[in-house]
Enzyme design. Structure first.
Site, PDB file in Angstrom:
ATOM      1  N   THR A 134       0.855  -1.189   0.000  1.00 30.50           N
ATOM      2  CA  THR A 134       0.000   0.000   0.000  1.00 30.50           C
ATOM      3  C   THR A 134       0.883   1.227   0.000  1.00 30.50           C
ATOM      4  O   THR A 134       1.605   1.478   0.966  1.00 30.50           O
ATOM      5  CB  THR A 134      -1.003   0.050   1.180  1.00 30.50           C
ATOM      6  OG1 THR A 134      -1.224   1.424   1.520  1.00 30.50           O
ATOM      7  CG2 THR A 134      -0.517  -0.668   2.416  1.00 30.50           C
ATOM      8  N   ASP A 182      -0.022   4.086   0.214  1.00 32.55           N
ATOM      9  CA  ASP A 182      -0.558   5.066   1.172  1.00 32.55           C
ATOM     10  C   ASP A 182      -0.037   4.847   2.589  1.00 32.55           C
ATOM     11  O   ASP A 182      -0.258   5.692   3.460  1.00 32.55           O
ATOM     12  CB  ASP A 182      -2.087   4.988   1.220  1.00 32.55           C
ATOM     13  CG  ASP A 182      -2.739   5.358  -0.093  1.00 32.55           C
ATOM     14  OD1 ASP A 182      -2.015   5.869  -0.965  1.00 32.55           O
ATOM     15  OD2 ASP A 182      -3.940   5.140  -0.240  1.00 32.55           O
ATOM     16  N   MET A 232      -1.664  10.798  -3.776  1.00 29.81           N
ATOM     17  CA  MET A 232      -2.411   9.599  -3.390  1.00 29.81           C
ATOM     18  C   MET A 232      -2.717   9.601  -1.892  1.00 29.81           C
ATOM     19  O   MET A 232      -1.998  10.228  -1.113  1.00 29.81           O
ATOM     20  CB  MET A 232      -1.608   8.365  -3.767  1.00 29.81           C
ATOM     21  CG  MET A 232      -1.551   8.178  -5.272  1.00 29.81           C
ATOM     22  SD  MET A 232      -0.230   7.098  -5.756  1.00 29.81           S
ATOM     23  CE  MET A 232       1.176   7.977  -5.246  1.00 29.81           C
TER      24      MET A 232
HETATM   25  P1  ATP Z   1      -4.966  -1.344  -3.674  1.00 29.84           P
HETATM   26  O1  ATP Z   1      -4.259  -0.874  -2.489  1.00 29.84           O
HETATM   27  O2  ATP Z   1      -4.322  -0.971  -4.920  1.00 29.84           O
HETATM   28  O3  ATP Z   1      -6.437  -1.082  -3.627  1.00 29.84           O
HETATM   29  P2  ATP Z   1      -5.847  -4.014  -3.243  1.00 29.84           P
HETATM   30  O4  ATP Z   1      -5.165  -5.302  -3.035  1.00 29.84           O
HETATM   31  O5  ATP Z   1      -6.718  -3.555  -2.118  1.00 29.84           O
HETATM   32  O6  ATP Z   1      -4.766  -2.953  -3.627  1.00 29.84           O
HETATM   33  P3  ATP Z   1      -8.214  -4.501  -4.853  1.00 29.84           P
HETATM   34  O7  ATP Z   1      -8.465  -4.165  -6.290  1.00 29.84           O
HETATM   35  O8  ATP Z   1      -9.145  -3.963  -3.840  1.00 29.84           O
HETATM   36  O9  ATP Z   1      -6.707  -4.086  -4.579  1.00 29.84           O
HETATM   37  O10 ATP Z   1      -8.214  -6.089  -4.672  1.00 29.84           O
HETATM   38  C1  ATP Z   1      -7.301  -6.923  -5.369  1.00 29.84           C
HETATM   39  C2  ATP Z   1      -7.901  -8.296  -5.545  1.00 29.84           C
HETATM   40  O11 ATP Z   1      -8.373  -8.778  -4.291  1.00 29.84           O
HETATM   41  C3  ATP Z   1      -9.086  -8.330  -6.496  1.00 29.84           C
HETATM   42  O12 ATP Z   1      -8.960  -9.449  -7.332  1.00 29.84           O
HETATM   43  C4  ATP Z   1     -10.287  -8.425  -5.586  1.00 29.84           C
HETATM   44  O13 ATP Z   1     -11.345  -9.135  -6.162  1.00 29.84           O
HETATM   45  C5  ATP Z   1      -9.751  -9.142  -4.379  1.00 29.84           C
HETATM   46  N1  ATP Z   1     -10.489  -8.679  -3.196  1.00 29.84           N
HETATM   47  C6  ATP Z   1     -10.737  -7.407  -2.865  1.00 29.84           C
HETATM   48  N2  ATP Z   1     -11.471  -7.318  -1.728  1.00 29.84           N
HETATM   49  C7  ATP Z   1     -11.706  -8.586  -1.350  1.00 29.84           C
HETATM   50  C8  ATP Z   1     -12.427  -9.193  -0.256  1.00 29.84           C
HETATM   51  N3  ATP Z   1     -13.055  -8.456   0.665  1.00 29.84           N
HETATM   52  N4  ATP Z   1     -12.437 -10.531  -0.182  1.00 29.84           N
HETATM   53  C9  ATP Z   1     -11.818 -11.274  -1.115  1.00 29.84           C
HETATM   54  N5  ATP Z   1     -11.136 -10.795  -2.167  1.00 29.84           N
HETATM   55  C10 ATP Z   1     -11.081  -9.471  -2.295  1.00 29.84           C
END
Ligand code: ATP
Ligand code: MG
Length: 465
Positions: A214, A216, A259
């Protein structure tokens, strides 16, 4: 200690580690989340009973560990679970880009190959969880990854969007994967926990380990996430440009959006570092347009320019919600930067004040760039810690650092809440001092009671030093 911080394993590690000449870490070594401890008052006031201070025997000093959280120390274990000859590893990167992703991928491949002697090429899933759900992968070896640390972005590609954890686990089992490394943010790690649960339901000894990403720096319980330092560094050039541009026109306003969806750490730290910023707008600190305009008018009486740094999640309450979510279910934010760019000069004109806004949004440039030396080293070490944990058979956890110590944090803990800027903290005060921001914003008025408290451990405990 709070049991919710304990780390699960897929089985008893019985194999002697192939690593030599290293300081092995034992599973009973823990790191305090908050290293500040209080000596119990009764002990501090204990009468000396006729013994002078320097004669007093060196008895252990009891200190209060009530509400103290501890996390298991990361590092190589003397006994490991997986056999390097046969173990199959898979790596996936999901979510948005972040400087250091390729350093993590490279260091994981190198650590498994060179340090543990892993023989099988590693599956590098393409485009996030999509790659696992669709068996879309490439083979990763040290030869393949040798130059990727010099590139930004993700060598494997990334994606957002839901994938069925049952389908993913079918494929993970089908491909014979023993260790899955998930590099990504909160969403990715929630997804990793679902994979862990599905694997457990099927009684499989598959280790799921996350490396948190992250930019952030808002991950619960860990001090720093990789890419954050690089983002602060990369933000300096746009802020400098905004300052120069603003200074070159009458009542120039240099506006930079950085960001920070829920937490304004990048905007806060970049503004303190810069020294040229006059107003910092954070998601943690509410403001109204009236207050902002009022301050700009005051500022223009003494100075004919102003630099505003705004986190992307700031001021969301002064705009109507978009009502939209992205493919992963994350709320699509209103573009506060574009809103301020048009709204500020409009409102100033209404008050008979001429101004010009120079707006810079460097977000994509920042997140896709190569890691700076600090983040390159940091992401490499996190990746190595991830390999040690995985080979020891640990699962359902991420690696992170607390008080300059590397630790294991359970996946559910790491996604429990988002870290927020502490408005009573040193950095927030430093920003106020550095910018000279006045007390008209909610920044000051709402200071009390919004900070995330350390969650109390269920049982008070005593320890001695
Ligand atoms: P960023 O910090 O860039 O948002 P992130 O890992 O949070 O990174 P997301 O796009 O939210 O990015 O999620 C990445 C992957 O994880 C996606 O394939 C999404 O479907 C899955 N994912 C997100 N939230 C959940 C959840 N609550 N349970 C299971 N899988 C999830
Ligand atoms: Mg996310």
């Amino acid at each position: 200690m709070d049991n919710s911080c304990s780390i699960k394993t897929v089985g008893v590690p019985k194999i002697h580690s192939p690593l030599d000449a290293v300081q092995f870490i034992e599973d009973n070594e823990y790191v305090l989340l908050n290293p500040v401890v209080k000596i119990l008052p009764k002990e501090a006031e204990r009468p000396l009973q006729g013994v002078s201070q320097h004669q007093r025997p060196a008895t252990p000093i009891p200190f209060d560990t009530t509400n103290k959280k501890c996390f298991q120390k990361a590092g190589p274990r003397s006994r490991i679970f997986f056999d390097a000859e046969t173990v199959q590893v898979g790596i996936v990167t999901c979510g948005g880009l972040c400087p250091g992703l390729n350093n993590v991928i490279r260091a994981i491949v190198n650590c498994f190959y060179y340090r543990y002697g892993v023989k099988k090429p590693i599956y590098g899933f393409r485009y996030g969880y999509y790659g696992i759900a669709n068996k879309d992968y490439i083979s990763l070896t040290p030869e393949v990854v040798k130059d990727i640390h010099n590139l930004g972005g993700s060598y494997l590609g990334s994606s957002r969007g839901h994938q069925d954890s049952k389908v993913m686990v079918d494929n993970i089992i089908d491909l014979g994967i023993d260790i899955l490394v998930t590099i990504g943010g909160d969403g990715t790690q929630k997804g990793a926990h679902q994979i862990y649960e599905e694997v457990t339901k099927r009684n499989k000894q598959i280790s799921v380990i996350g490396v948190p990403k992250t930019v952030d720096n808002d991950l619960a319980y860990v001090d720093r996430t990789f890419g954050f330092e690089t983002a602060i560094e990369q933000a300096q050039a746009p802020i400098l440009a905004a300052h120069q541009e603003a200074r070159s026109v009458f009542n120039g306003i240099g506006l930079v959006k950085l960001m920070g969806r829920d937490s304004g750490f990048i905007a806060l730290n970049a503004s303190i570092s810069s020294g040229d910023v006059n107003i910092v707008l954070l998601p943690e600190a509410k403001f109204t347009m009236e207050e902002l305009i009022e301050y700009l008018i005051i500022r223009f009486k003494t100075s004919e320019h102003c630099v505003i740094v705004c986190a992307e999640g700031a001021g969301q309450d002064i705009l109507p919600p978009t009502g939209k979510t992205d493919k992963s279910g994350n709320t699509v934010l209103q573009d506060i930067g574009l809103f301020l760019k048009s709204e500020i000069p409009k409102r100033l004109t209404e008050k008979g004040i001429e101004s010009k806004v120079i707006y810079i949004d460097p977000s994509y440039q920042i997140r896709c760039c190569k890691a700076n030396p600090f983040d390159a080293a940091y992401s490499t070490i996190l990746a190595q810690m991830c390999c040690h944990a995985a080979m020891a058979g640990k699962t359902d956890m991420i690696v992170g650092s607390i008080n300059n110590q590397y630790v294991h944090v359970p996946l559910l803990k790491a996604t429990e809440y988002r870290k927020k800027v502490d408005k009573n903290g040193t950095y927030f005060q430093a920003m106020l001092d550095q910018t000279g921001m006045p007390e008209w914003l909610d920044l000051i008025r709402n200071r009390k009671g919004e900070n995330q408290p350390e969650i109390a451990s269920p049982e008070p405990k005593l320890a001695t030093i």
